[in-house]
Design a protein around this motif. Structure first.
Motif, short mmCIF file in Angstrom:
data_model
loop_
_atom_site.label_atom_id
_atom_site.label_comp_id
_atom_site.label_asym_id
_atom_site.label_seq_id
_atom_site.Cartn_x
_atom_site.Cartn_y
_atom_site.Cartn_z
N GLU A 111 23.90 -18.47 11.18
CA GLU A 111 23.49 -17.09 11.45
C GLU A 111 22.05 -16.85 10.99
N ALA A 112 21.72 -17.43 9.84
CA ALA A 112 20.35 -17.28 9.33
C ALA A 112 19.35 -17.96 10.26
N ASP A 113 19.72 -19.14 10.77
CA ASP A 113 18.81 -19.84 11.68
C ASP A 113 18.67 -19.12 13.01
N MET A 114 19.71 -18.41 13.43
CA MET A 114 19.56 -17.58 14.64
C MET A 114 18.47 -16.53 14.44
N ILE A 115 18.46 -15.92 13.26
CA ILE A 115 17.45 -14.90 12.97
C ILE A 115 16.07 -15.54 12.88
N ARG A 116 16.01 -16.76 12.34
CA ARG A 116 14.74 -17.48 12.29
C ARG A 116 14.26 -17.83 13.71
N ARG A 142 27.79 -4.04 19.95
CA ARG A 142 29.10 -4.46 19.46
C ARG A 142 29.06 -4.61 17.94
N THR A 143 30.22 -4.93 17.37
CA THR A 143 30.34 -5.05 15.92
C THR A 143 30.25 -6.49 15.45
N TRP A 144 30.89 -7.41 16.20
CA TRP A 144 31.01 -8.81 15.76
C TRP A 144 29.90 -9.65 16.39
N GLY A 145 28.81 -9.76 15.68
CA GLY A 145 27.69 -10.54 16.17
C GLY A 145 26.55 -10.56 15.18
N VAL A 146 25.57 -11.37 15.46
CA VAL A 146 24.40 -11.51 14.58
C VAL A 146 23.40 -10.42 14.94
N PRO A 147 22.96 -9.66 13.96
CA PRO A 147 22.10 -8.50 14.27
C PRO A 147 20.71 -8.90 14.75
N ILE A 148 20.16 -8.05 15.59
CA ILE A 148 18.74 -8.15 15.92
C ILE A 148 18.02 -7.50 14.75
N ALA A 149 17.71 -8.28 13.76
CA ALA A 149 17.32 -7.76 12.43
C ALA A 149 15.87 -7.29 12.40
N ASP A 199 7.85 1.92 0.32
CA ASP A 199 7.62 3.33 0.65
C ASP A 199 7.56 3.58 2.15
N ASP A 200 7.37 2.52 2.95
CA ASP A 200 7.32 2.69 4.40
C ASP A 200 8.70 2.84 5.03
N ALA A 201 9.74 2.71 4.22
CA ALA A 201 11.10 2.68 4.77
C ALA A 201 11.43 3.94 5.55
N ASP A 202 10.89 5.09 5.13
CA ASP A 202 11.22 6.34 5.82
C ASP A 202 10.68 6.38 7.24
N LYS A 203 9.69 5.54 7.55
CA LYS A 203 9.09 5.54 8.88
C LYS A 203 9.86 4.66 9.87
N TYR A 204 10.78 3.85 9.33
CA TYR A 204 11.43 2.85 10.19
C TYR A 204 12.95 2.98 10.12
N GLU A 205 13.57 2.49 11.14
CA GLU A 205 15.03 2.41 11.17
C GLU A 205 15.46 0.99 11.56
N LYS A 206 16.64 0.61 11.11
CA LYS A 206 17.16 -0.73 11.42
C LYS A 206 17.75 -0.74 12.82
N VAL A 207 17.55 -1.83 13.53
CA VAL A 207 18.22 -2.03 14.81
C VAL A 207 19.65 -2.47 14.51
N THR A 208 20.60 -1.78 15.10
CA THR A 208 22.01 -2.12 14.83
C THR A 208 22.65 -2.91 15.97
N ASP A 209 21.91 -3.11 17.06
CA ASP A 209 22.42 -3.97 18.14
C ASP A 209 22.58 -5.40 17.61
N VAL A 210 23.50 -6.13 18.24
CA VAL A 210 23.66 -7.54 17.90
C VAL A 210 23.15 -8.39 19.07
N LEU A 211 22.88 -9.64 18.77
CA LEU A 211 22.36 -10.55 19.79
C LEU A 211 23.43 -10.96 20.79
N ASP A 212 23.00 -11.06 22.03
CA ASP A 212 23.86 -11.61 23.08
C ASP A 212 24.44 -12.94 22.62
N VAL A 213 25.74 -13.16 22.85
CA VAL A 213 26.39 -14.38 22.37
C VAL A 213 25.78 -15.63 23.01
N TRP A 214 25.14 -15.48 24.18
CA TRP A 214 24.46 -16.62 24.78
C TRP A 214 23.21 -17.00 23.98
#
Length: 952
Positions: free
Chosen positions: A164-169, A479-486, A530-545
């Protein structure tokens, strides 16, 4: 008194059983492999080889027991890996599993409800993880049972934290190289999944849709008519469109024409007593008017589509205007040559609308229901209505408005979700994409395809066509079960954080320790301060392909045993079903091209799907399915493996009980041949008894030459991945060269000559060499049986045939004259067999040894055979053979088909006494008073040094 010569006969002896009894015997071999860790042993033995071949496993999905398609795929992979071991490669095989995605999520939803019902998202993901691990354990047992050797205890799993970590890499590398974009583009959307779908998740099935022709009236008929050079007067002018999706009309924002297409202004049906003039593609005018009930095409004027650009039209039921625009996607092959354009619901519509600055409306929600903000059509509202139900209501509205020119029901091929088998739509939603034109990805991928060896060759054109025409790859899923687009995105602009690459690496480090849940629980301040208030996390997950598509990065590029090192040759192969040109082959290609600028594979092999004997897809509902587990329980894995390898995998692969029966017959032929060879090697010690090939009899050298020729062809076929040819060549060799010829002829020598005589040791030496070669030919295919043969063979040897390579002891090389001599003999033998068979059927003889043979030949042929004349009877398995001139041959003599020679054969019943030991009819039976019932050579073989043979 008859003497007993039984103890003077060398009958075959072997513990290798005639019956394979594979369902009972194979598990024992598996248990032994497990005990000694056979895969690790093989890798250790091959560690120093300087050629590396990596067959990278396309991961099956961790859901449900394996089926026949799984068995075909895994066995073909195993055959390739083992054949590469035999060819002298280091060939590691790391199996894998695809573990994220919707099927597992649905399985957990059925038991616990959606995430947030009974389980929070973290607990839900943990249940998904546990389910996938249980499915892996279930499938792994059957894969091992197939005889597939691999690193089963250390597979790769896309749910492993490191993966999962290497997918994000991998995502970070693709972002860094400029390939990731965000946009509200139309993507395939499944209402049941509640998510976007990838191209590979789409299958096509028939759907019945309403096909409608709808008139878009010109806002200013006078100006519109003037473009065609006519005065419209009080006539109405309209541009008719044809569509099978009336539900998209509320989102219609333009009408597209082809700029280079010729359009005609024609007389259409009247409306409200007024003439109606229609603008249609000239090539389609007749067909379109026929749908509208107009028999005659009366053309009032013609223009190119470009002339009509930006002319205003009225929406068919909203009080708004829509422009005429020009699009390259418009053709004059069907419909009207005019396309109603909704950027929300069509990829091409979106592209052309962007060019004209037309945006999306987003009237349809994720459930397929019109949103509450959908405008009224007069006093008619479609808000809250599902689009499929809205089709009929919209058709009724068009009819009431007088703009419905034609209506019909059309059954056509339509995209469906491959999981739910339900129709999908194109829907514009904010998504993340890997852009095909972004940073030249399409061109890089197409160039990379050309460097790959595609088996079969048509695979290259197939995947190139798909890549050339595919849209951007939507990699986000809701979806819920997947690697996030972090990614962190700006709350206002939705642009990724400028330090996204570095941030993705930091997230990957945490995921490697704690898994994907760390992203969803992460406080943005930990990374952004301190920049955290300007940004939001993407909660979508990566396509299983994307998960499996980056396995070249997360597995092949990460595991040391899969690396090239200092190898002189390094190849990577992908091997999957033909559907993967649009699936894993393509997702791997695109991610590798995006990360490394090249394809992730050197070889790609494609196999077909399994069908029954009538070519029908196997299914439980039809009752025509055959499960691999059942075959292994009743016939054994080697029978299943042999069927897979004997079938042309490039096409659909037919299987039935009758086909399996034929495969079992082939197996028995090969097994019995091996058993005969083993039986006649009883007491043979190659360290003591193996004769050099040059010192063997001619027939034995010929047999070794046939094995050498067969091996050359088999090794070449393995290199071509032509497994059916290998099975055919092995079967033919066992049946023809060995069974019907060599083994039949050598029985006499093996059984009747003294144990340690040259004639017998020569035959054993040939048989030993043949079996050493043959067991290796078989090892990749019938892997259990090959190990069983190997363990039964004489001489000191390694524990497993898989520790060795192709046999190099077939060192005989006959020259052209020798091959010609054998061709002559074999042709004569074929004709002689016909003559003897006729005598058998006529009741003149029982066995061929009851006959004598005469070869009537020209002078040159007689001279060629003269030196071996005294032994020819052993070659023809008759009690005597005489060479005679052509003159005086009987009329019944059989002509031998030989180019450049004239030869006939005839046969007679022998009138000599039959030797009770060798069964030959010989005039010297009883020449020794001490042995009145056996012939002279048998006396020598029993009491003396043994006869001398040179030829046969």
């Amino acid at each position: 008194m008859t003497q007993d010569y039984k103890n003077t006969i060398n009958l075959p002896q072997t513990a290798f059983p005639m019956r394979g009894d594979l369902p009972k015997r194979e598990p024992g071999w598996l248990a032994n492999w497990e005990r000694v860790n056979r895969y690790a042993q093989i890798q250790e033995k091959a560690a120093d080889r300087d050629k590396v071949f990596v067959l990278h496993d396309g991961p099956p999905y961790a859901n449900g027991a394996i089926h026949l398609g799984h068995a075909v795929n895994k066995v073909l992979k195993d055959v390739v890996v083992k054949s590469k071991l035999m060819a002298g490669y280091r060939a590691p095989y790391v199996p894998g599993w695809d573990c994220h995605g919707l099927p597992i999520e649905i399985a957990i939803e059925k038991k616990f409800g959606k995430a947030g019902d009974k389980l929070d998202a973290a607990a839900f993901r943990q249940k998904c993880r546990e389910y996938a691990m249980a499915q892996i354990d279930l499938q792994r047992v059957d894969f091992k049972r197939l005889g597939v050797l691999g690193d089963w205890e250390k597979p790769y799993r896309t749910l492993d934290f490191t993966y999962e970590a290497d997918m994000i890499r991998a995502l970070a590398r693709i972002v860094e190289n400029g390939h990731v974009v965000r946009g509200a583009k139309p993507v395939y959307w499944c209402f049941d999944c509640g998510s976007a779908l990838a191209e590979a998740e789409i299958e096509y099935a028939d759907k019945t849709s309403p096909a409608v022709d709808v008139a878009y009236d010109a806002v200013d008929p006078v100006s519109f008519g003037a473009l065609f050079g006519i005065a419209a007067g009080d006539a109405m002018i309209a541009v008719p469109i044809w569509t099978t999706t009336p539900w998209t009309l509320p989102s219609s924002q333009a009408v597209s024409l082809g700029g280079e297409i010729e359009y005609s202004l024609v007389e259409g049906p009247s409306r409200d007593g007024k003439p109606l003039l229609l603008v249609v593609a000239s090539a389609l005018a007749e067909k379109a008017l026929a749908r509208y009930g107009v028999d005659t095409v009366n053309v009032l004027g013609r223009v190119q589509g470009a002339v009509l650009e930006n002319q205003p039209l009225r929406h068919p039921f909203y009080d708004k205007q829509v422009p005429v625009i020009l699009g390259e996607h418009v053709s004059d092959e069907d419909g009207t040559g005019a396309v109603h354009t909704s950027p929300d619901h069509g990829a091409e519509d979106f592209v052309v609308s962007q060019h004209y600055g037309i945006g999306t409306l987003n009237y349809v929600d994720g459930r397929g229901v019109y949103r509450s903000d959908l405008p009224l059509a007069g006093d008619v509202s479609f808000a809250g209505m599902h689009i499929w139900k809205a089709n009929d209501a919209i058709v009724d509205l068009l009819r009431d408005r007088g703009v419905l020119l034609a209506f019909a029901k059309l059954t056509h091929s339509y995209p469906h979700c491959w999981r739910h088998k339900t129709p999908v739509i194109f829907r514009a939603t904010p998504q993340w994409f890997i852009g095909m034109e972004q940073a030249d990805l399409r061109r890089t991928a197409l160039t990379s395809i050309k460097s790959v060896r595609w088996v079969p060759g048509w695979g290259e054109e197939r995947i190139a066509g798909m890549v050339d025409g595919r849209p951007d790859w939507c990699i986000s899923r809701q979806r819920t079960w997947g690697v996030p687009i972090a990614l962190f995105v700006d709350k206002n602009t939705h642009e990724p954080h400028p330090d996204s690459v570095e941030l993705l690496e930091k997230v990957a480090q945490r995921v490697a320790r704690e898994g994907i849940d760390v992203w969803f629980s992460l406080d943005a301040r930990e990374l952004l301060g301190d920049d955290a208030d300007k940004y939001e996390k993407v909660t979508d997950v990566l396509d299983v392909w994307f998960d499996s598509g980056v396995s070249h990065f997360a597995v092949v590029g990460a595991r040391p045993e899969l690396q090239a090192g200092d190898a002189s040759e390094y190849k990577v192969m992908y091997l999957e079903g033909s559907d993967q040109h649009r699936g894993w082959f393509q997702s791997s290609l695109l991610t590798s091209a995006a990360i490394n600028g090249r394809a992730p594979y050197d070889h790609v092999l494609t196999h077909g799907f399994t069908v029954d004997a009538q070519g029908r897809k196997m299914s439980k509902s039809m009752g025509n399915g055959i499960e691999p587990q059942d075959i292994m329980k009743t016939l054994g894995a080697d029978i299943l493996r042999l069927w897979i390898c004997s079938t042309d995998y490039r096409n659909e692969m037919s299987l039935s009980d009758e086909i399996l029966k034929r495969v079992a017959d082939t197996y028995r032929r090969v097994r019995n041949t091996a058993r005969f060879l083993l039986g006649n090697l009883d007491g043979f010690d190659p360290d003591k008894h193996l004769l050099p090939t040059a010192g063997c009899l001619d027939l034995d050298r010929w047999a070794v030459q046939q094995a050498a020729d067969t091996q050359t062809a088999i090794v070449a076929a393995y290199e071509r991945y032509d497994f059916p040819e290998i099975v055919q060549r092995v079967q033919n060799f066992c049946t023809n060269e060995l069974g019907a010829l060599y083994l039949d002829i050598t029985k006499d020598r093996l059984y009747t000559m003294p144990t340690d005589s040259r004639g017998r040791r020569s035959a054993q030496s040939a048989m030993y060499r043949i079996l050493e070669a043959m067991v290796r030919w078989l090892a990749p295919i019938v892997t259990f049986t090959a190990e069983e043969i190997w363990a039964s063979m004489p001489g000191s040897r390694s524990e497993s045939v898989l520790f060795d390579t192709w046999y190099d002891g077939l060192d005989v090389r006959e020259d052209g004259d020798a091959r010609g001599w054998w061709s002559t003999l074999l042709a004569i033998r074929a004709s002689a067999s016909q003559v003897l068979e006729g005598m058998r059927k006529g009741g003149q003889i029982g066995a061929s040894l009851d006959a004598t043979l005469t070869i009537h030949a020209d002078t040159a042929t007689q001279a060629a055979l003269a030196e071996s004349a005294s032994e020819l009877r052993f070659f023809f398995i008759t009690s005597d053979v005489t060479l005679a001139p052509l003159e005086g041959r009987p009329a019944s003599a059989e002509r031998v088909e030989l180019e450049g020679a004239e030869v006939y054969v005839s046969a007679d019943v022998s009138d000599a006494v039959k030797c009770i030991r060798c069964w030959h009819h010989r005039p010297d039976v009883g020449v020794d008073p001490a042995h009145p019932e056996i012939c002279g050579r048998c006396v020598e073989n029993v009491t003396g040094q043994g006869e001398d043979r040179c030829w046969f």
